[in-house]
Design a protein around this motif. Sequence first.
Motif: not given
Length: 299
Positions: A65-70
């Motif tokens: 949803t946030d496009h953070i590359p966790w």
Amino acid sequence: MQTLDLAYVGRGIHEELVAYVADQEDYYADEGVHVALRDGCGWDIERLRRGATIGLGRAMFSRLTDHIPWTALSVNTHRPLFWFLGRGDLTSLQDLQGRRLAVHHPLTPPGCFARIVLRRNGLDPDRDVKCVARKPGDYGLDLRGLRKGSIDAALVGSTMAPEQVAAEEGFQVLAFVGDHFQIPTVGVAVDPTHVPLDTPALHAAVRANRRALRTIREHPEIAVTHMQAFLGRHTPDEVRHHYDQFIAPYYTDDGQADLKIGDAAINTVAAELGVTAEFRAAEVYRTDLVAADGDAPVP
């Protein structure tokens, strides 16, 4: 000494047990890393991404949803430790038709997982069940609501041994979420934007956590002793039963991820959220980055 902030985003043994064992057994100290265990339950994603997190479910949500590359470097289990607990007149999930269910918000991992399980059992969570969204905690208010009859069922987490609570209270365990939906849910994950994947303290913490996983699997007496710190309302025999039923069979002993389960879970969660998954499990669960015992590190 190296340092690392490691935040849990839910309460109970599901999130906290492995890191707790690594801390209490001095595995972090043996690796030369000081790990600060942080309560991130109320943190927004921007604060959470500045350290490591145990909550792989929330990390994967954020990636969708946030496009953070966790990126996860270790995985504890593929079976979410959540249960549907119902009043005594209910015997199955299908009995939730038209009933009041206390459950996490749909845009949280446990809430989403619950909706997936309901759908897989023929129930539309928006039409067939009266969902009462509430914030997660120790689920004590849910038990009170079940006793009073203000709710008919609740999704509860690992702050209790639900089968023992059901036996005491006259409730029914309607389903174990992990029997209906698998996903890598807890471990160690970071946003490489803030914590590079080759950070020595991160690798040290992962090695310590994997040692804790082996201890939990190979030394039940140590695991049960530490579990008692979280399940204080239960006797040692009840905690051992809980360990035998939900921890020993389902926790990894090496921190590795099953990428087939990961791919299926990513697609299922994306569909429930109404978003497109633009990545595969192999990009999220990089458990190859920290060498197994006796192996050379991956370049």
